[in-house]
Write a protein that holds these residues in place. Structure first.
Motif, mmCIF file in Angstrom:
data_model
loop_
_atom_site.group_PDB
_atom_site.id
_atom_site.type_symbol
_atom_site.label_atom_id
_atom_site.label_comp_id
_atom_site.label_asym_id
_atom_site.label_seq_id
_atom_site.Cartn_x
_atom_site.Cartn_y
_atom_site.Cartn_z
ATOM 1 N N LEU A 195 0.839 -1.206 0.000
ATOM 2 C CA LEU A 195 0.000 0.000 0.000
ATOM 3 C C LEU A 195 0.873 1.255 0.000
ATOM 4 N N GLN A 196 1.331 1.609 -1.184
ATOM 5 C CA GLN A 196 2.128 2.819 -1.338
ATOM 6 C C GLN A 196 2.036 3.266 -2.793
ATOM 7 N N SER A 197 2.339 4.530 -3.029
ATOM 8 C CA SER A 197 2.372 5.071 -4.378
ATOM 9 C C SER A 197 3.828 5.069 -4.845
ATOM 10 N N PHE A 198 4.129 4.293 -5.875
ATOM 11 C CA PHE A 198 5.513 4.132 -6.314
ATOM 12 C C PHE A 198 5.837 5.043 -7.494
ATOM 13 N N SER A 199 7.033 5.607 -7.479
ATOM 14 C CA SER A 199 7.539 6.352 -8.636
ATOM 15 C C SER A 199 8.819 5.659 -9.085
ATOM 16 N N ILE A 200 9.023 5.628 -10.381
ATOM 17 C CA ILE A 200 10.156 4.881 -10.922
ATOM 18 C C ILE A 200 11.486 5.432 -10.394
ATOM 19 N N ASP A 201 11.550 6.757 -10.192
ATOM 20 C CA ASP A 201 12.839 7.365 -9.853
ATOM 21 C C ASP A 201 13.004 7.647 -8.358
ATOM 22 N N LYS A 202 12.146 7.050 -7.547
ATOM 23 C CA LYS A 202 12.273 7.273 -6.094
ATOM 24 C C LYS A 202 12.284 5.931 -5.381
ATOM 25 N N LYS A 203 13.380 5.650 -4.702
ATOM 26 C CA LYS A 203 13.534 4.375 -4.008
ATOM 27 C C LYS A 203 12.549 4.318 -2.841
ATOM 28 N N PRO A 204 11.678 3.324 -2.800
ATOM 29 C CA PRO A 204 10.692 3.273 -1.713
ATOM 30 C C PRO A 204 11.347 2.823 -0.402
ATOM 31 N N ASP A 205 10.778 3.273 0.696
ATOM 32 C CA ASP A 205 11.240 2.831 2.015
ATOM 33 C C ASP A 205 10.423 1.593 2.402
ATOM 34 N N PHE A 206 10.824 0.444 1.849
ATOM 35 C CA PHE A 206 10.016 -0.773 1.999
ATOM 36 C C PHE A 206 9.689 -1.157 3.444
ATOM 37 N N PRO A 207 10.620 -1.027 4.391
ATOM 38 C CA PRO A 207 10.253 -1.450 5.756
ATOM 39 C C PRO A 207 9.014 -0.757 6.307
ATOM 40 N N SER A 208 8.724 0.453 5.820
ATOM 41 C CA SER A 208 7.564 1.186 6.360
ATOM 42 C C SER A 208 6.299 0.995 5.514
ATOM 43 N N ILE A 209 6.388 0.261 4.424
ATOM 44 C CA ILE A 209 5.230 0.114 3.535
ATOM 45 C C ILE A 209 4.353 -1.058 3.976
ATOM 46 N N PRO A 210 3.075 -0.791 4.299
ATOM 47 C CA PRO A 210 2.186 -1.884 4.707
ATOM 48 C C PRO A 210 1.916 -2.840 3.541
ATOM 49 N N PHE A 211 2.057 -4.125 3.794
ATOM 50 C CA PHE A 211 1.685 -5.138 2.805
ATOM 51 C C PHE A 211 0.332 -5.727 3.205
ATOM 52 N N CYS A 212 -0.640 -5.601 2.308
ATOM 53 C CA CYS A 212 -1.971 -6.148 2.547
ATOM 54 C C CYS A 212 -2.056 -7.470 1.794
#
Lengths: 266, 266
Positions: free
Chosen positions: B119-136
């Motif tokens: 549950l996050q909005s991803f952009s190709i050029d921005k590395k996501p902070d995966f540990p904080s992203i909720p997985f449903c």
């Protein structure tokens, strides 16, 4: 004025006064003489924190300051200004910290007046990151402006000269990006709460939505079913919201706006 | 399944696939066998980054994986699922990463299916902070759920079991807090641009508005002229927006909602 300390009286001990008082008090060029609030408890608490005097009546405000900062509620600025004008000499500079209030409210009482507006939403229990807070300044004279610029520039890295017209525009825009955005958060939280889905799951997305437009235009960052013309998702959402009349109308209006925007810009 | 590596094929090399592929590839328990995209350039680039094979046609997808992750556009999930079902055996687990798409689209093709929705909005050029992203997550069986939970739990600290109904609700709420919020940022930016006021001045406020509700309810954080019933500011804003018909109607609707909300809760 640069050689001697600037003697300041701060009127208003609410969210803005509480934090701004501490920031000003930390500056070597400032002597924070006194704080004022009609609520004794607030005045006393902040005076103790800043190690300065306090007053709870305007006629007990120290008349010998160089600068009076009115950080009272928007609705009280006019009254406090009027009372203060009967009490202090015309030499002092009087400013307010409001984004919404025209400078006229000071102009009619004081020969020296200005605006000292930190563009941020303050909470009493959250320490603001002052270096990143834009200060929007204005003043009737160059000398007054330089004084305000010196103070604001010592607190923050972002200082801008913003006249009444520009400040009014910023304030309207701030209502959209702050007050209305917060209302959309409330809608999201309410939809989740009513259906027993944890709203917490959406908080990282909320942070990211704000973070994404720090370096890119919001127009280029728009995503979602309205932006991509995803009719089946829009229909599903609209059906779901049918029982929630208020939200459905809002959903419809915002969706129409985004569709229209992308028809023009896409 | 825990002893051996989980063999994964990732279908879709867009924003989600690009970042999720890297996160999965970094896990010791994963063997990312292949990525798929109909766009050769995207498939090839991601395969090179992940040091794995790639395919650009469904009938070239490796049929021997344990897990197929469909990270393609919402509108393509149905078609890709149908084609994939004719090509792989019934033993594999097939999941999609969409917040908006019901699991039925997989159920009708595969005996083993699930949801793997970051549950996050991803952009190709921005590395996501995966540990904080909720997985449903959701799955048809406990065994399948445990596999997904192991993977998601190795990427993120927030994993929740969310069924189709709850996910649909989260998605509606996400449209309000993300897509519509971003539209309000666009309105703010547009108002500023038309009047030559720098929108940058509002960016710290936008960040703070999002930050404030991370630990408090948005209802308790509402500020602004509508919340405090400040009729004179509301009138001034409405007058200013008169020439901007669309914005005035939106301002009016949102203001009415907030006033109503505070009448009920205040």
């Amino acid at each position: 004025m640069i050689d001697e300390k600037v003697k300041i009286v701060l009127l208003g001990c609410g969210n803005v006064g509480f934090h701004l008082g501490q920031a000003l008090n930390a500056l070597p060029q400032v002597e924070l003489m006194q704080v004022f609030s009609r609520t004794r408890q607030k005045a006393q608490a902040l005076a103790q924190l800043l190690d300065c005097k306090f007053a709870t009546q305007i006629n007990r405000v120290n008349p010998k300051a160089d600068l009076y900062i009115l950080a009272v509620h928007d609705s009280a600025i006019g009254l406090v200004a009027r009372e203060l004008a009967q009490h202090i000499t015309g030499d002092a500079l009087v400013v307010h910290t409001s984004g919404a209030t025209p400078s006229d409210v000071l102009r009619k009482h004081f020969p020296h007046f200005g605006i000292f507006y930190p563009l941020q939403s303050f909470s009493i229990d959250k320490k603001p990151d002052f270096p990143s807070i834009p200060f929007c300044l204005d003043a009737h004279s160059e000398e007054a402006f330089l004084l305000l610029e010196d103070l604001a520039g010592s607190i923050s890295t972002q200082v801008a000269r913003i006249d009444d017209r520009q400040r009014a525009i910023l304030h309207v825009a701030a209502v959209f990006v702050n007050n209305f955005t917060n209302y959309l958060y409330t809608v999201g939280a309410d939809i989740c709460a009513k259906e027993n889905v944890p709203f917490d799951l959406l908080k990282p997305l909320i942070n990211e939505t704000a973070a994404k437009i720090q370096n890119k235009s919001p127009l280029s960052m728009q995503t979602g079913p309205a932006a991509r013309g995803d009719a089946s998702t829009l229909k599903r959402h609209s059906d779901f919201l049918k029982a929630k009349t208020d939200y459905q109308a809002l959903y419809k209006m915002l969706t129409e706006r985004i569709v229209e925007l992308y028809r023009k810009n896409g």
